[in-house]
Design a protein around this motif. Structure first.
Motif, short mmCIF file in Angstrom:
data_model
loop_
_atom_site.label_atom_id
_atom_site.label_comp_id
_atom_site.label_asym_id
_atom_site.label_seq_id
_atom_site.Cartn_x
_atom_site.Cartn_y
_atom_site.Cartn_z
N UNK A 26 0.85 -1.19 0.00
CA UNK A 26 0.00 0.00 0.00
C UNK A 26 0.88 1.23 0.00
N UNK A 27 0.32 2.34 -0.43
CA UNK A 27 1.03 3.62 -0.43
C UNK A 27 0.80 4.34 0.89
N UNK A 28 1.82 5.00 1.39
CA UNK A 28 1.66 5.78 2.61
C UNK A 28 1.94 5.04 3.89
N UNK A 29 2.15 3.73 3.81
CA UNK A 29 2.46 2.97 5.01
C UNK A 29 1.31 2.94 5.99
N UNK A 30 1.63 3.10 7.27
CA UNK A 30 0.64 3.00 8.35
C UNK A 30 0.77 4.24 9.22
N UNK A 31 0.23 5.37 8.72
CA UNK A 31 0.49 6.64 9.39
C UNK A 31 -0.76 7.50 9.51
N UNK A 32 -0.71 8.38 10.49
CA UNK A 32 -1.63 9.51 10.59
C UNK A 32 -0.74 10.76 10.59
N UNK A 33 -0.81 11.53 9.53
CA UNK A 33 -0.05 12.78 9.44
C UNK A 33 -0.96 13.94 9.82
N UNK A 34 -0.47 14.84 10.64
CA UNK A 34 -1.27 16.00 11.02
C UNK A 34 -0.49 17.28 10.80
N UNK A 35 -1.21 18.38 10.62
CA UNK A 35 -0.55 19.65 10.34
C UNK A 35 -1.46 20.81 10.69
N UNK A 36 -0.84 21.94 10.99
CA UNK A 36 -1.57 23.19 11.19
C UNK A 36 -1.85 23.80 9.83
N UNK A 37 -3.00 24.44 9.70
CA UNK A 37 -3.35 25.02 8.41
C UNK A 37 -2.32 26.05 7.96
N UNK A 79 -4.39 13.57 8.08
CA UNK A 79 -4.47 12.74 6.88
C UNK A 79 -4.16 11.31 7.28
N UNK A 80 -5.02 10.38 6.91
CA UNK A 80 -4.78 8.97 7.21
C UNK A 80 -4.18 8.30 5.98
N UNK A 81 -3.30 7.34 6.23
CA UNK A 81 -2.60 6.70 5.11
C UNK A 81 -3.55 5.92 4.21
N UNK A 82 -4.65 5.38 4.73
CA UNK A 82 -5.57 4.65 3.86
C UNK A 82 -6.26 5.59 2.87
N UNK A 83 -6.58 6.82 3.33
CA UNK A 83 -7.13 7.82 2.41
C UNK A 83 -6.09 8.25 1.38
N UNK A 84 -4.86 8.40 1.83
CA UNK A 84 -3.73 8.74 0.96
C UNK A 84 -3.61 7.71 -0.16
N UNK A 85 -3.62 6.44 0.19
CA UNK A 85 -3.52 5.36 -0.79
C UNK A 85 -4.70 5.40 -1.76
N UNK A 86 -5.88 5.60 -1.23
CA UNK A 86 -7.09 5.60 -2.05
C UNK A 86 -7.09 6.74 -3.07
N UNK A 87 -6.73 7.96 -2.63
CA UNK A 87 -6.73 9.11 -3.53
C UNK A 87 -5.68 8.94 -4.62
N UNK A 88 -4.50 8.46 -4.27
CA UNK A 88 -3.46 8.25 -5.27
C UNK A 88 -3.92 7.25 -6.33
N UNK A 89 -4.53 6.16 -5.91
CA UNK A 89 -4.96 5.14 -6.87
C UNK A 89 -6.11 5.62 -7.74
N UNK A 90 -6.96 6.48 -7.18
CA UNK A 90 -8.07 7.02 -7.97
C UNK A 90 -7.61 8.11 -8.94
N UNK A 91 -6.53 8.81 -8.60
CA UNK A 91 -6.10 9.99 -9.36
C UNK A 91 -5.09 9.65 -10.45
N UNK A 92 -4.12 8.80 -10.12
CA UNK A 92 -3.04 8.51 -11.07
C UNK A 92 -3.47 7.44 -12.07
#
Length: 399
Positions: free
Chosen positions: A49-60, A100-113
C-alpha cells in the motif's frame, strides 16, 4: 549520466520514476500529475500500500493556498482549534488543525493517477539519476529519478530524538473532547521531555500518542503503549478496543554535515526525509513535502542530473535557513536538564499565536527569533550559552 534518451522519449519507460510511495513521493506524483497530466509517472514502493501506516497531522498555517489545494482531497479530519496543557499554563489556540490517514492517501493516489503509474510490492536494487534496477532484474529508464525512500545516513547528523507510540482507541462511552490536545505535558516527565497528544476522531474514537524528546533513539514500544492506556484510564476513558497502532523515531537535529548526509544515498535527485527536508525541532516533514512537490511539478521536464542540482541547492539552502531551529534543539538537549525541558515549550506557548504558527511552518521572522530568545529564559543563561558553544564546536568538528 547519459541523457540522450531525454531527447527521444520513446526510448524511455517513463518521464519521472519516483522511488518510495510515502508522503513525499506520493505528493510529488499528485502534484506533477495535476500540473502536467502528459508526464508519464512511475511511483514505486516496496510495500503493498502507499503511505504505510500513518496519521499525518498539520496546522493550516503550515502550507500556503497552493499547498492546501494539493492536499485537500487527502484530509480526513479537521478541527477549528487546538489545546495545549502544561503544569503552569493551559491554552486553546484558534488555529485550524488537520489530519491525513494513510488509507485515504492510498485511495486518492490510486483514484487519481493512471493505472500503470503505481507499482507496489516492488523493491529497488539500485538507482541513478535516470535509471532504476529492480530486485527482480527489471530495469526502468527515465528522464529523471527521484528518491524518496526514507532517511539517509543519520550518523552524519548530530541529533536528539523524538520517539512516539500512538494508539487509536474505541471507547465504551464518549470522551467529550471537542478539539485536539497537541501537547499535554502535565504527565510525568520520563526519558526527556514527555507529552501526550490526543486527536478526537469521533464521539467514542480517539487517537492517543505518547511522545518523548529523548537523548537516545531506543523505543520500548510495549512499555509506552501501556502508558498510553494508563493515560486514557486517568482521563476516565474506558477502552473497548485498540483499532490502530503507530510508532516512530524522528531525528531532532542539532547539527551535522548536510553534504555528507545528502551524499550518503548517492547522486540521485531526492525529496522528503531522504533530502533532509524536515522541521529540525518537530521532525515533521509534511509542510516541506508539500512545497517540494509543487517545486518539482514546476520543474518536471528537467533531466535527472540538472534536477539533482536544483534539489540539492534547494535543500542545502533550507539547511542553512534552519540554523536557528537547530540552535534551539542544542539548547534543549545540551542546556536543559531532562526533567525541565518542558519549561522551554511551556514558555514558548505563552507567545503570540501568529509567531507560533510561523514557527511550526518553519517560517520564523527575525523578530520572532528575537522574541523566542528574549525575556527570562527557561534554562540558566550560562548553561544555554554553553550549549550553543558546544554545538558550534560540534559543527566545526572540534571536541
Amino acid at each position: 549520466m547519459g541523457h540522450a534518451a531525454a531527447d527521444s522519449g520513446h526510448n524511455l519507460d517513463c518521464d519521472i520514476a519516483i522511488l518510495g510511495g510515502g508522503l513525499a513521493g506520493g505528493l510529488i506524483a499528485l502534484a506533477v500529475h495535476r500540473a502536467r497530466p502528459d508526464i508519464r509517472l512511475r511511483l514505486i514502493d516496496a510495500d503493498s500500500v502507499l503511505g504505510g501506516n500513518h496519521i499525518w497531522s498539520f496546522f493550516e498555517g503550515d502550507v500556503d493556498a497552493a499547498g492546501m489545494a494539493l492536499i485537500e482531497p487527502l484530509i480526513t479530519h479537521r478541527w477549528d482549534n487546538y489545546e495545549v496543557r502544561f503544569p503552569a499554563h493551559s491554552r486553546t489556540l484558534q488555529m485550524a488543525y488537520h489530519s491525513i490517514r494513510s488509507d485515504q492517501f492510498d485511495s486518492v493516489l490510486r483514484e487519481t493517477l493512471p493505472g500503470d503509474a503505481i507499482q507496489t510490492g516492488v523493491r529497488v536494487a539500485s538507482a541513478s539519476d535516470d535509471h532504476v534496477v529492480l530486485e527482480d532484474g527489471r530495469e526502468i529508464a527515465a528522464n529523471a529519478v527521484i528518491d524518496c525512500r526514507g532517511a539517509g545516513d543519520l550518523d552524519t547528523l548530530d541529533s536528539g530524538w523524538q520517539k512516539f507510540v500512538g494508539l487509536e482507541l474505541e471507547l465504551t462511552a464518549p470522551h467529550s473532547l471537542s478539539r485536539p490536545i497537541i501537547m499535554d505535558a502535565t504527565v510525568d516527565q520520563i526519558d526527556g521531555y514527555r507529552f501526550v497528544y490526543s486527536l478526537p476522531f469521533g464521539p467514542q474514537r480517539i487517537f492517543v500518542e505518547d511522545t518523548y524528546y529523548s537523548d537516545e533513539p531506543e523505543l520500548d514500544a510495549e512499555t509506552i503503549e501501556q502508558r498510553v492506556l494508563d493515560y486514557a484510564k486517568a482521563q476516565g476513558w474506558d477502552v473497548a478496543s485498540i483499532v490502530h497502532r503507530e510508532k516512530g523515531v524522528l531525528p531532532v537535529v542539532c547539527n551535522g554535515a548536510f553534504g555528507e548526509y545528502w551524499r550518503s544515498t548517492g547522486a540521485v535527485p531526492k525529496a522528503g526525509v531522504r533530502a533532509g527536508l524536515f522541521h529540525p525541532v518537530t521532525g515533521y516533514s509534511l509542510p516541506e513535502a508539500v512545497r517540494s512537490a509543487l517545486f518539482i511539478a514546476d520543474h518536471a521536464d528537467l533531466p535527472g542530473e540538472p534536477l539533482h542540482g536544483r534539489l540539492f541547492a534547494r535543500a542545502a539552502q533550507g539547511w542553512r535557513d534552519a540554523s536557528f531551529y537547530r540552535m534551539l534543539d542544542a539548547m534543549m538537549f545540551y542546556g536543559a536538564d531532562t526533567a525541565n525541558r518542558y519549561k522551554i515549550l511551556e514558555r514558548f506557548y505563552r507567545l503570540k499565536p501568529a509567531l507560533i504558527a510561523r514557527f511550526y511552518a518553519g517560517r520564523s521572522r527575525a523578530t520572532d527569533k528575537l522574541r523566542i530568545l528574549s525575556g527570562k529564559p527557561p534554562i540558566p543563561i550560562r548553561r544555554g550559552m554553553g550549549a550553543i558553544l558546544k554545538n558550534q564546536r560540534r559543527k566545526s568538528g572540534r571536541k
